[in-house]
Design a protein around this motif. Structure first.
Motif, PDB file in Angstrom:
ATOM      1  N   THR A 140      26.365 -11.150 -13.914  1.00 60.24           N
ATOM      2  CA  THR A 140      26.310 -12.545 -14.715  1.00 60.24           C
ATOM      3  C   THR A 140      26.984 -13.494 -13.624  1.00 60.24           C
ATOM      4  O   THR A 140      26.698 -14.865 -13.522  1.00 60.24           O
ATOM      5  CB  THR A 140      26.998 -12.271 -15.869  1.00 60.24           C
ATOM      6  N   GLU A 141      28.291 -13.150 -12.922  1.00 64.99           N
ATOM      7  CA  GLU A 141      28.772 -14.221 -11.977  1.00 64.99           C
ATOM      8  C   GLU A 141      27.848 -14.704 -10.887  1.00 64.99           C
ATOM      9  O   GLU A 141      27.853 -15.684 -10.537  1.00 64.99           O
ATOM     10  CB  GLU A 141      29.991 -13.526 -11.342  1.00 64.99           C
ATOM     11  N   GLY A 155      23.998 -15.593 -13.163  1.00 64.36           N
ATOM     12  CA  GLY A 155      24.002 -16.250 -14.526  1.00 64.36           C
ATOM     13  C   GLY A 155      24.650 -17.584 -14.584  1.00 64.36           C
ATOM     14  O   GLY A 155      24.626 -18.462 -15.699  1.00 64.36           O
ATOM     15  N   GLU A 211      18.333 -17.329 -14.060  1.00 65.66           N
ATOM     16  CA  GLU A 211      18.766 -17.210 -15.372  1.00 65.66           C
ATOM     17  C   GLU A 211      18.947 -15.786 -15.744  1.00 65.66           C
ATOM     18  O   GLU A 211      18.093 -15.015 -15.250  1.00 65.66           O
ATOM     19  CB  GLU A 211      18.030 -17.966 -16.406  1.00 65.66           C
ATOM     20  N   VAL A 212      19.957 -15.272 -16.546  1.00 59.37           N
ATOM     21  CA  VAL A 212      20.141 -13.932 -16.905  1.00 59.37           C
ATOM     22  C   VAL A 212      20.405 -13.622 -18.012  1.00 59.37           C
ATOM     23  O   VAL A 212      20.447 -14.360 -18.891  1.00 59.37           O
ATOM     24  CB  VAL A 212      21.626 -13.554 -16.217  1.00 59.37           C
ATOM     25  N   THR A 213      19.577 -12.431 -18.522  1.00 60.76           N
ATOM     26  CA  THR A 213      19.644 -12.009 -19.904  1.00 60.76           C
ATOM     27  C   THR A 213      20.191 -10.478 -19.965  1.00 60.76           C
ATOM     28  O   THR A 213      19.535  -9.880 -19.239  1.00 60.76           O
ATOM     29  CB  THR A 213      18.087 -12.113 -20.303  1.00 60.76           C
ATOM     30  N   LEU A 214      21.115 -10.352 -20.777  1.00 60.55           N
ATOM     31  CA  LEU A 214      21.445  -8.890 -21.038  1.00 60.55           C
ATOM     32  C   LEU A 214      20.487  -8.299 -22.158  1.00 60.55           C
ATOM     33  O   LEU A 214      20.117  -9.107 -22.945  1.00 60.55           O
ATOM     34  CB  LEU A 214      22.939  -9.038 -21.693  1.00 60.55           C
TER      35      LEU A 214
END
Length: 350
Positions: free
Chosen positions: A34-35, A38, A52-55
């Protein structure tokens, strides 16, 4: 070996990164993902985010490693289908089989052409999914023997920081996830932006994936002085004929002491660090549009065009002309210090 730039296949939208979190996932590696991919990067001067980040997870609530905390409201694994890059962090119970839904998501992503990345012992999940047979990969040195026993068909390289095998990339440990993440930034958007992100992280801009994991690195009994002032001094003089002896003299240390301090603080040698910084500077000069290889070699301290070609190919897998075609300015040279804006990549002042 470097691969084709994996920027977003759809112009104008960020490159989508999915991170699988499962029961017992290590929080640090999720934080690294994420760092790196994200967070907003306003300092880059770009019109929008590059990633863009999605968990995502098999269940909407996920208990992290050792029950430190529980994630709630996590999207399901169907989010993997939208990803351009899939990241699989590690977990400590590596010999316990992954859930079939997780393995299926990894296999399906790879079959669609998604770039698949593992951090630390996430390599076990990739191997269990069948992605690594006959391929090079890395994992944490502590788990190397267990990995070989479970997955004998994988060409394990346990003594390196990370392995880039094209569409599958594996980092050996938690901190090496940062090295691999910055390597991905370099592949996608060039050395200039990768260096800007590393400065934001206050992290070494480039450690080659082939470096050893330094398993036996001791902690010094007495903390030694920071290398920061010396590194900053050297970075301003990369075009000069600096040697390790020059660095030692500047730091008022013997070459042997300087060597030990670099090993302890940076996990590399003074000469390897100096060479890496010079290659990174050469990459920035090429990205800014400098066409003359002899000028790039001289300004970066690499000496000759032949040495530049050899070093650049070793560090990036590309020749200078290939690097220029991939990362050079489409409209010609960019003035030093300028910021090049665009939907996918740009440069920032060094």
């Amino acid at each position: 070996m470097a691969q084709e730039s994996s920027q977003s296949p759809v112009p104008g939208r960020p490159h989508r990164v999915a991170v699988i979190v499962d029961e017992g996932t290590n929080p640090f590696e999720v934080g690294v993902a994420t760092e790196l991919f994200g967070l907003p990067r306003p300092e880059l001067g770009l019109p929008g985010p590059l990633y863009e980040v999605t968990l995502c997870a098999p269940d909407p609530e996920v208990r992290m490693n050792h029950g430190f905390f529980t994630l709630a409201g996590v999207p399901g694994l169907e989010a993997v289908a939208e990803a351009d890059t899939l990241i699989v962090p590690g977990r400590p119970d590596n010999v316990v089989p992954r859930r079939p839904a997780v393995l299926d998501a990894i296999r399906d992503a790879h079959a669609r052409g998604t770039r698949v990345v593992s951090f630390c012992t996430g390599t076990f999940a990739l191997a269990e999914a069948g992605l690594l047979d006959g391929r090079r990969a890395s994992t944490h040195w502590r788990w190397a023997d267990a990995f070989r026993e479970l997955h004998p068909k994988v060409l394990l390289e346990p003594d390196v920081l990370y392995v880039d095998d094209g569409d599958v990339l594996t980092a050996s440990g938690s901190a090496a996830a940062l090295d691999l993440g910055l390597h991905i930034w370099r592949l996608d958007h060039g050395a200039e932006l990768a260096n800007a992100v590393s400065r934001r992280l206050v992290f070494a801009a480039h450690r080659d994936g082939g470096q050893r994991q330094f398993v036996e690195r001791p902690v010094p009994e007495v903390p030694d002085g920071s290398l920061g002032p010396l590194l900053a001094w050297a970075q301003e003089r990369l075009g000069d004929p600096l040697t390790v002896a020059d660095l030692a003299a500047r730091a008022a240390l013997s070459p042997a002491t300087l060597h030990r301090r670099f090993r302890t603080r940076l996990g590399t040698t003074p000469l390897a660090w100096l060479t890496g910084e010079r290659v990174a500077l050469a990459c920035r000069l090429i990205e800014r549009g400098e066409l003359r290889l002899d000028v790039v070699a001289a300004r970066s301290g690499l000496g000759t065009a032949a040495n530049l070609r050899a070093r650049l190919r070793r560090e990036t897998g590309l020749s200078p002309s290939e690097y220029r075609r991939r990362f050079g300015p489409p409209g010609g040279a960019v003035p030093d210090g300028a910021v090049r804006n665009g939907p996918h990549r740009g440069t920032v002042p060094s």
